[in-house]
Design a protein around this motif. Structure first.
Motif, short mmCIF file in Angstrom:
data_model
loop_
_atom_site.label_atom_id
_atom_site.label_comp_id
_atom_site.label_asym_id
_atom_site.label_seq_id
_atom_site.Cartn_x
_atom_site.Cartn_y
_atom_site.Cartn_z
N THR A 1 0.85 -1.14 0.04
CA THR A 1 -0.09 0.00 0.02
C THR A 1 0.88 1.24 0.15
N PRO A 2 0.57 2.29 -0.79
CA PRO A 2 1.36 3.56 -0.80
C PRO A 2 1.01 4.46 0.57
N TYR A 3 -0.26 4.04 1.12
CA TYR A 3 -0.41 4.93 2.33
C TYR A 3 -0.86 3.97 3.35
N PHE A 4 -0.15 4.05 4.28
CA PHE A 4 -0.32 2.88 5.69
C PHE A 4 -0.78 3.71 6.88
N VAL A 5 -2.12 4.25 6.74
CA VAL A 5 -2.66 4.87 8.06
C VAL A 5 -3.83 4.00 8.34
N PRO A 6 -3.60 2.95 9.08
CA PRO A 6 -4.93 2.06 9.41
C PRO A 6 -5.62 2.65 10.62
N ASP A 7 -7.12 2.33 10.38
CA ASP A 7 -7.79 2.76 11.57
C ASP A 7 -7.51 1.76 12.65
N GLN A 8 -8.22 1.63 13.81
CA GLN A 8 -7.98 0.93 15.18
C GLN A 8 -8.29 -0.49 14.73
N ALA A 9 -9.35 -0.71 14.09
CA ALA A 9 -10.01 -2.01 13.78
C ALA A 9 -9.01 -2.80 12.97
N VAL A 10 -8.51 -2.23 11.86
CA VAL A 10 -7.54 -2.78 10.96
C VAL A 10 -6.00 -3.05 11.77
N MET A 11 -5.57 -2.11 12.29
CA MET A 11 -4.49 -2.19 13.26
C MET A 11 -4.75 -3.24 14.44
N LEU B 1 -3.02 -7.60 -1.68
CA LEU B 1 -3.12 -8.37 -0.33
C LEU B 1 -3.11 -9.78 -0.88
N LEU B 2 -2.30 -10.33 -0.31
CA LEU B 2 -2.12 -12.03 -0.61
C LEU B 2 -2.29 -12.73 0.90
N VAL B 3 -3.21 -13.62 0.71
CA VAL B 3 -3.69 -14.48 2.17
C VAL B 3 -3.34 -16.02 1.90
N ASP B 4 -2.55 -16.40 2.62
CA ASP B 4 -2.19 -17.75 2.70
C ASP B 4 -1.70 -18.14 1.52
N ASP B 5 -1.98 -19.22 0.91
CA ASP B 5 -1.52 -19.75 -0.38
C ASP B 5 -2.53 -19.76 -1.52
N ASP B 6 -3.71 -19.12 -1.26
CA ASP B 6 -4.81 -19.26 -2.40
C ASP B 6 -5.50 -17.93 -2.52
N THR B 7 -5.41 -17.03 -1.89
CA THR B 7 -6.45 -15.79 -1.86
C THR B 7 -5.30 -14.67 -2.26
N ALA B 8 -5.86 -13.71 -3.10
CA ALA B 8 -5.35 -12.39 -3.60
C ALA B 8 -6.17 -11.50 -4.06
N SER B 9 -5.93 -10.27 -3.42
CA SER B 9 -6.97 -8.89 -3.85
C SER B 9 -6.00 -7.80 -4.53
N VAL B 10 -6.61 -7.68 -5.54
CA VAL B 10 -5.97 -6.38 -6.34
C VAL B 10 -6.98 -5.26 -6.69
N GLY B 11 -6.79 -4.23 -6.49
CA GLY B 11 -7.87 -3.09 -6.61
C GLY B 11 -7.27 -1.79 -6.17
N SER B 12 -8.42 -0.76 -5.85
CA SER B 12 -7.81 0.65 -5.76
C SER B 12 -7.87 0.89 -4.21
N MET B 13 -7.94 0.07 -3.47
CA MET B 13 -8.16 0.38 -1.83
C MET B 13 -6.82 0.79 -1.35
N ASN B 14 -6.59 1.82 -0.53
CA ASN B 14 -5.50 2.01 0.42
C ASN B 14 -5.79 1.72 1.60
N LEU B 15 -4.80 1.49 2.43
CA LEU B 15 -4.89 1.44 3.95
C LEU B 15 -4.93 2.85 4.35
N ASP B 16 -6.04 3.48 4.28
CA ASP B 16 -5.84 4.87 5.02
C ASP B 16 -7.50 5.21 5.29
N ASN B 17 -7.86 6.16 5.93
CA ASN B 17 -9.22 6.52 6.30
C ASN B 17 -9.67 7.10 4.92
N ARG B 18 -9.25 7.59 3.98
CA ARG B 18 -9.78 8.30 2.74
C ARG B 18 -10.38 6.85 2.00
#
Length: 467
Positions: A322-332, A389-406
């Motif tokens: 992620t280019p912007y790592f500003v996670p909220d409390q739930a994600v952190m 985002l890569l989860v374990d050996d079988d799941t991957a997400s590609v998109g427009s979402m950053n890890l920030d409040n915006r």
């Protein structure tokens, strides 16, 4: 006399600040955001009143009402286009809560093509557009009138001249530098193009609730989604951020109908009409894909919950870029719990800023993450903008979402969540190369930073609600 006038103006400013603070307390989505705005508006209305006019508004009822009223209709329309097929029980068990939250579904049989960086992405997009026979749907947050932008312009004009319907959406703020001549040239050629805004009537004070989605759909058959916009910087042609590291995804199969549906909802809001909606092909691949369209019109904070659910699903590995790592409390908190489960948690962030305030806040959150046992890496060759985002050996997400409040609460976003071991292996290979070109962040980065820089990080974090 002058003193009286100045005193009167100050009194008016403070009264306006108090009224705006009352509005912020009632309408701001989070307690932290409400407190930050209210404190600033009451104590320093001279500095915060104007920013609040641009950034503080949290409601846009017209879009919300239409979005919620039409969502079920659009889902029924999409379902009518799809062949009967359902994902296996394992996929539904692991990620069913995401599908239920978004009112979406996993589609089996998708063919996926991982597109690494701008050259591969736009060569694939232009090739698909050039082969279009019936309809091209295009949506980007940013379109520039530069070399790549002109190439996109000409490709769309060529398709219109070949009798293809072409519909284009761009964000009115993200593409604020796009000249009228660029749009007029497309319109004169027959391309239907509009700026997106949550209010149909122009509002110079509305900077929030931007449409950050990147969607291309060709003939209802091939879809593209990911992190790249239309501009030379995305090809790595603009220092000092070059080379630009980004990722996009090409999809063939029934999931393309959901990309069309997302585009159609935004298009209907702007134009009052629906774009051409074409039936996708039967799936001939192996991936199960869910299109995650999130935004501030949803009843829940779907983007933040999307990340939280994926993080909780991880059992062996969780790699995030992620280019912007500003996670909220739930994600952190979810990331911390993943570490306690023994998950290999890694986060890849930039080593150089494109937005200095966000970069400073990211640096502080990176330090907090390192102290929590999360491995954080800074990509060295250039600016990393990919949202993968890569989860374990079988799941991957590609998109427009950053890890920030915006992305979590203010932007309309879209991504593809894919369950397929072969595709996940491709993503693993790509990310392993990214991490190989990065250096690991340690606690010393923060501890050895000059005092004023550390202070700047903490000040930047105060602006979390609008970053």
């Amino acid at each position: 006399m002058l003193t009286t006038i100045v005193g009167g103006l100050l009194l008016v400013l403070h009264i306006a600040g108090v009224l705006a603070a009352m509005h912020a307390v009632i309408n701001t989505r989070t307690p932290q955001g409400a407190f930050a705005w209210a404190l600033g508006l009451v104590l320093l209305p001279y500095a915060t009143l104007i920013p609040y006019l641009y950034l503080g508004r949290s409601h846009f009822h017209g879009y919300v009402d239409l979005h919620r009223a039409r969502r079920d209709q659009m889902q029924a329309l999409a379902d009518a286009q799809l062949a009967n097929g359902s994902s296996g029980p394992e996929v539904n068990e692991r990620y069913g809560e995401i599908a239920h939250m978004l009112g979406a579904r996993f589609h089996p049989g998708q063919r996926l093509r991982l597109l690494i960086n701008g050259d591969a992405t736009f060569e694939a997009i232009f090739a698909a557009i050039n082969e279009a026979k019936r309809c091209v749907l295009v949506q980007f947050f940013i379109i520039h009138d530069d070399m790549l932008g002109k190439r996109m312009q000409q490709a769309l004009i060529d398709r219109v001249r070949a009798g293809v319907d072409v519909c284009v959406l761009y964000d009115g703020i993200g593409s604020h530098a796009l000249p009228n001549e660029y749009v007029e040239t497309l319109q004169e050629a027959g391309v239907i193009i509009h700026p997106f805004a949550t209010q149909r009537r122009s509002n110079r004070f509305q900077l929030n609730f931007r449409n950050h989605r990147k969607i291309v759909v060709v003939d209802g058959v091939r879809g593209f989604v990911g992190g790249l916009n239309v501009g030379d910087e995305y090809l790595g042609l603009k220092p000092p951020l070059a080379p630009w590291r980004d990722t996009h995804l090409e999809i063939e199969g029934p999931a393309v109908a959901d990309l069309q549906r997302s585009f159609a909802e935004d298009w209907h809001w702007v134009t009052g009409e629906l774009p051409p909606l074409l039936k996708p092909q039967q799936g001939s691949g192996n991936a199960h894909t869910l299109i995650a369209a999130t935004g501030p019109a949803d009843r829940q904070e779907t983007c933040s919950l999307f990340f939280v659910s994926l993080i909780h699903a991880a059992r062996q590995r969780l790699w995030i870029t992620t280019p912007y790592f500003v996670p909220d409390q739930a994600v952190m908190s979810a990331l911390r719990l993943a570490v306690f489960r023994g998950v290999d948690v890694r986060v890849l962030i930039p080593c150089r800023p494109d937005h200095r305030t966000v970069f400073l806040a990211t640096s502080l959150y990176a330090h907090d993450a390192v102290l929590a046992g999360i491995r954080v890496f800074r990509y060295q060759p250039g600016f990393v903008h990919e949202k993968v985002l890569l989860v374990d050996d079988d799941t991957a997400s590609v998109g427009s979402m950053n890890l920030d409040n915006r992305s979590f609460r203010l932007n309309f976003e879209i991504g593809a969540l894919n369950v397929d071991e072969e595709f996940a292996t491709e993503v693993e290979t790509m990310l392993s190369d990214d991490f190989a070109h990065a250096h690991e962040v340690t606690a010393a980065e923060y501890e050895k930073a000059p005092y004023l820089r550390r202070l700047a990080m903490h000040v930047a974090r105060l602006f979390d609600p609008v970053l």
